[in-house]
Motif scaffolding. Structure first.
Motif, mmCIF file in Angstrom:
data_model
loop_
_atom_site.group_PDB
_atom_site.id
_atom_site.type_symbol
_atom_site.label_atom_id
_atom_site.label_comp_id
_atom_site.label_asym_id
_atom_site.label_seq_id
_atom_site.Cartn_x
_atom_site.Cartn_y
_atom_site.Cartn_z
ATOM 1 N N PRO A 56 14.173 -18.272 47.109
ATOM 2 C CA PRO A 56 14.149 -18.660 45.700
ATOM 3 C C PRO A 56 13.353 -17.650 44.880
ATOM 4 O O PRO A 56 12.606 -16.842 45.445
ATOM 5 N N TYR A 57 13.501 -17.745 43.575
ATOM 6 C CA TYR A 57 12.764 -16.819 42.707
ATOM 7 C C TYR A 57 11.273 -16.992 42.950
ATOM 8 O O TYR A 57 10.776 -18.113 43.029
ATOM 9 N N PRO A 58 10.534 -15.877 43.110
ATOM 10 C CA PRO A 58 9.112 -15.968 43.482
ATOM 11 C C PRO A 58 8.297 -16.834 42.526
ATOM 12 O O PRO A 58 8.429 -16.743 41.307
ATOM 13 N N ASP A 59 7.479 -17.668 43.091
ATOM 14 C CA ASP A 59 6.572 -18.527 42.330
ATOM 15 C C ASP A 59 5.217 -18.432 43.023
ATOM 16 O O ASP A 59 4.872 -19.254 43.874
ATOM 17 N N VAL A 60 4.454 -17.415 42.688
ATOM 18 C CA VAL A 60 3.281 -17.059 43.488
ATOM 19 C C VAL A 60 1.947 -17.396 42.831
ATOM 20 O O VAL A 60 0.895 -17.231 43.463
ATOM 21 N N LEU A 61 1.956 -17.856 41.598
ATOM 22 C CA LEU A 61 0.693 -18.154 40.925
ATOM 23 C C LEU A 61 0.186 -19.528 41.314
ATOM 24 O O LEU A 61 0.918 -20.515 41.260
ATOM 25 N N ASN A 62 -1.088 -19.586 41.702
ATOM 26 C CA ASN A 62 -1.693 -20.893 41.935
ATOM 27 C C ASN A 62 -2.229 -21.432 40.609
ATOM 28 O O ASN A 62 -2.168 -20.766 39.570
ATOM 29 N N GLU A 63 -2.751 -22.641 40.646
ATOM 30 C CA GLU A 63 -3.196 -23.292 39.408
ATOM 31 C C GLU A 63 -4.309 -22.506 38.720
ATOM 32 O O GLU A 63 -4.312 -22.352 37.491
ATOM 33 N N GLU A 64 -5.218 -21.963 39.505
ATOM 34 C CA GLU A 64 -6.319 -21.190 38.919
ATOM 35 C C GLU A 64 -5.809 -19.921 38.246
ATOM 36 O O GLU A 64 -6.274 -19.550 37.156
ATOM 37 N N GLN A 65 -4.858 -19.248 38.884
ATOM 38 C CA GLN A 65 -4.301 -18.022 38.308
ATOM 39 C C GLN A 65 -3.540 -18.321 37.018
ATOM 40 O O GLN A 65 -3.612 -17.547 36.060
ATOM 41 N N ARG A 66 -2.833 -19.438 36.982
ATOM 42 C CA ARG A 66 -2.124 -19.821 35.759
ATOM 43 C C ARG A 66 -3.125 -20.130 34.639
ATOM 44 O O ARG A 66 -2.915 -19.741 33.478
ATOM 45 N N ASP A 67 -4.196 -20.824 34.983
ATOM 46 C CA ASP A 67 -5.218 -21.133 33.985
ATOM 47 C C ASP A 67 -5.840 -19.852 33.430
ATOM 48 O O ASP A 67 -6.101 -19.745 32.218
ATOM 49 N N THR A 68 -6.075 -18.883 34.324
ATOM 50 C CA THR A 68 -6.645 -17.614 33.887
ATOM 51 C C THR A 68 -5.727 -16.920 32.886
ATOM 52 O O THR A 68 -6.179 -16.427 31.836
ATOM 53 N N LEU A 69 -4.433 -16.879 33.194
ATOM 54 C CA LEU A 69 -3.484 -16.261 32.276
ATOM 55 C C LEU A 69 -3.426 -17.008 30.949
ATOM 56 O O LEU A 69 -3.342 -16.394 29.874
ATOM 57 N N THR A 70 -3.473 -18.306 31.018
ATOM 58 C CA THR A 70 -3.444 -19.116 29.799
ATOM 59 C C THR A 70 -4.609 -18.771 28.880
ATOM 60 O O THR A 70 -4.481 -18.784 27.644
ATOM 61 N N GLN A 71 -5.743 -18.442 29.476
ATOM 62 C CA GLN A 71 -6.906 -18.063 28.686
ATOM 63 C C GLN A 71 -6.847 -16.613 28.213
ATOM 64 O O GLN A 71 -7.380 -16.278 27.149
ATOM 65 N N LEU A 72 -6.193 -15.733 28.987
ATOM 66 C CA LEU A 72 -6.204 -14.308 28.678
ATOM 67 C C LEU A 72 -5.142 -13.893 27.668
ATOM 68 O O LEU A 72 -5.391 -13.041 26.804
ATOM 69 N N VAL A 73 -3.939 -14.456 27.791
ATOM 70 C CA VAL A 73 -2.824 -13.975 26.973
ATOM 71 C C VAL A 73 -3.071 -14.126 25.476
ATOM 72 O O VAL A 73 -2.864 -13.168 24.714
ATOM 73 N N PRO A 74 -3.516 -15.281 24.968
ATOM 74 C CA PRO A 74 -3.705 -15.409 23.508
ATOM 75 C C PRO A 74 -4.646 -14.387 22.888
ATOM 76 O O PRO A 74 -4.305 -13.778 21.858
ATOM 77 N N PRO A 75 -5.843 -14.144 23.466
ATOM 78 C CA PRO A 75 -6.707 -13.134 22.827
ATOM 79 C C PRO A 75 -6.135 -11.727 22.891
ATOM 80 O O PRO A 75 -6.367 -10.923 21.975
ATOM 81 N N VAL A 76 -5.412 -11.411 23.965
ATOM 82 C CA VAL A 76 -4.807 -10.084 24.043
ATOM 83 C C VAL A 76 -3.717 -9.944 22.981
ATOM 84 O O VAL A 76 -3.629 -8.914 22.298
#
Length: 620
Positions: A56-76
């Protein structure tokens, strides 16, 4: 039919005799069995459909990694909307100190460095998402960031020992720029022909480095450089030159650079020639072992190519937004542009290309994060496809905007100039196509040779003969069916999946036929190799979007209906292109072969004349 394979498939590509090794005793030589791989593209060249790294299409992010991205993307995103000024960067041919300072504070220069060494410790997939944001706003800034971490100090991450990582990674995340120094005036795509040399000093504790590098991104500002040089080594009782990678600091002395190059695009990124004059490089700064420089360089480049696809997916998304908004509001002949079929087709094809590019970026980064080792061909495909798709999407966006698109104010002309380099650097698309085709053929050839050897002792090799030869024999007389892919995809895409499976089988047949026809000389058949590479690119991209769209359908994502349409649109036209490419390969000395001969002769003549072959029709 199988006995005639023999040495026809034993071609030699750049001194790589796959599987050969010296026998441990007796002075003879034995051949290791060919390795197996879960790479879709490698197995494609055998006519095998290998879904492991795509479905299946790769789904490799765990919950912590998703949370990190959620915090990083908006300020960038906010930074690039509100702080960075791409037009000013382009005009000044420089990134303002304020912008660079803010990027360092954001941690943008150390995204994948472990946190205990000063970085953010992001995975490849997390990195891809942030790079996509950068690519949507300013490719010049993106090159500065990428030259620093995607290739500049990537070798230290991949090959550095504990002491090297501890010494240099905190510095490259703390304000010191890095650069990747490979290209020279006399060696571009042929990295093995570099002239820069490093000789062991009499004290045995240093190498003395001399030479120069050209077109080095960050070359004028980098303090820490990964430099490749020829070094003498002993092999079989003889002294030979092999490339070695070194970590070089500007503070070592003897390092200088020329002025910034005046470029077509990515003007704000620093590009300069770098010179090395009697630079004393400590022995402990050898990276990856003496004589292993080519391996180090190729792994750095292969490891970072997915980032290019991610950045260019962002660029395409931005271009599409401008074109779509203009088409929806601009009225001509009593209608909006979006009501005309011609514009609808342009927007649709732009959306398809962006979808495929983005899909590739995350399937490759996902494979890497999952620990897959065979992703190099897929990474090369992602770079080739993304760079060509982005050029087309931006060009069509300009066309949709018409005269307005040609004006500097829209920013698209700057994006188009910035995009042009992506088909050239980190491996030209022409070289990468040959890399895909020749690596795939070599892999297929090694397995065909194993089959030929098996027939010499059939009793001991019945399993191999019936699994491989039986499959091929059945297919050759019309009894075999292509591998089944339909169970892995959404119901709406089963027709496309079935056709892709047929294309995979046909690709394998074309490769086998090419090996039979040309043998070792296949390495010189670039007209054929380019068609096989094109077929491989279409097949892999089709598999990737079938997987992604099927995931959307299975999960009931809001975008599922659109994703199914985007995937079907791409797969149908990609399959047509595969048919055309493979038909050209099969014709051999027929009509297509005659055309290749004609084009080769014309090209050689143009080069010999140094000009167009005909005069003005008026004769004046």
């Amino acid at each position: 039919m199988f006995l005639v394979i023999s040495t026809l498939v034993a071609y030699n590509y750049k001194n790589k005799r796959a599987g050969w090794r010296a026998a441990s005793s007796g002075g003879g030589r034995t051949r290791e069995p060919p390795r197996e791989s879960e790479s879709f593209t490698l197995q494609l060249f055998r006519g095998r459909l290998e879904p492991a790294q795509v479905f299946p299409y790769p789904d490799v992010l765990n919950e912590e990694q998703r949370d990190t991205l959620t915090q990083l993307v908006p300020p960038v995103e906010r930074f690039f909307r509100e702080v960075n000024d791409p037009a000013r960067n382009d005009t000044d041919a420089n990134i303002s100190p304020e912008t660079l300072s803010a990027l360092w504070e954001l941690g943008a220069f150390g995204l994948q460095v472990p946190t205990d060494l000063g970085g953010m410790g992001l995975s490849n997939t997390q990195y891809a998402r942030l790079v996509e944001v950068v690519g949507a706003h300013d490719l010049g800034v993106g090159i500065t960031l990428g030259a620093h971490q995607s290739i500049g100090f990537k070798g230290i991450l991949l090959f550095g020992d504990e002491a090297q990582r501890a010494k240099y990674l905190p510095r490259v995340t703390g304000g010191e720029y890095a650069a990747f120094c490979l290209t020279e005036p006399s060696s571009g795509s042929d990295a093995g022909s570099i002239k820069t040399r490093a000789e062991l000093a009499p004290d045995g504790k240093h190498y003395i480095l001399n030479g120069s590098k050209i077109w080095i991104s960050n070359g004028g500002i980098a303090e820490i450089m990964t430099v490749f040089a020829q070094t003498p080594i002993q092999k079989d009782g003889k002294t030979v030159d092999k490339v070695t990678a070194f970590i070089v600091e500007r503070s070592f002395g003897g390092v200088s650079n020329g002025p910034p190059e005046n470029k077509m695009g990515i003007k704000c990124s620093n590009t300069a020639e770098v010179y090395y004059e009697d630079v004393r490089v400590p022995l402990e700064n050898v990276l990856g072992g003496v004589g292993n420089g080519f391996k180090v360089a190729m792994n750095i480049l292969n490891n970072g190519r997915f980032g290019m696809a991610a950045a260019l997916a962002g660029t395409q998304r931005s271009c599409i937004a401008q074109a779509a908004q203009h088409a929806a509001t601009r009225r001509q002949f009593g209608k909006t542009l979006a009501e005309f079929g011609t514009i609808q087709e342009k927007l649709a094809r732009m959306a398809v290309l962006q979808y495929v590019t983005e899909t590739l970026a995350y399937v490759v980064s996902g494979n890497m994060d999952a620990g897959c080792r065979d992703y190099h061909l897929e990474a090369a495909v992602s770079k080739v496809f993304a760079s060509e798709a982005a050029w087309t999407v931006c060009d069509e966006a300009i066309q949709v905007l018409g005269g307005m698109g040609f004006m500097k104010a829209t920013g698209l002309e700057r994006v188009l100039r910035d995009l042009r380099i992506f088909r050239i650097f980190e491996g030209t698309n022409e070289i990468l196509r040959l890399f895909v085709a020749l690596t795939g053929i070599q892999y297929a050839g090694s397995h065909l040779m194993e089959l030929q050897r098996a027939f010499k002792n059939p009793t001991a090799n019945l399993g191999l003969i019936f699994s491989e030869a039986g499959r091929r024999a059945a297919r050759s007389v019309g009894l075999g069916a292509p591998a089944e892919l339909r169970p892995l995809v959404a119901d709406e895409l089963r027709i496309e999946a079935q056709r892709l499976a047929q294309c995979v089988a046909a690709h394998g047949e074309a490769v086998e036929a090419a090996l039979r026809r040309y043998g070792r000389a296949v390495v010189d058949q670039q007209f054929l190799l380019n068609r096989l590479a094109s077929s491989a690119i279409c097949a892999y991209t089709s598999a990737a979007v079938l997987s992604r769209a099927s995931r959307a359908a299975t999960r009931g994502l809001p975008s599922a209906a659109q994703e199914l349409q985007l995937a079907a649109a791409w797969c149908n036209e990609a399959a047509d292109r595969i048919d055309t490419d493979l038909r050209a390969c099969r014709e051999g000395s027929g009509g297509q072969g005659a055309q290749w001969t004609r084009l080769a002769a014309l090209g050689q003549r143009v080069a010999a004349e140094g000009a167009q072959l005909t005069t003005n029709p008026l004769g004046i």
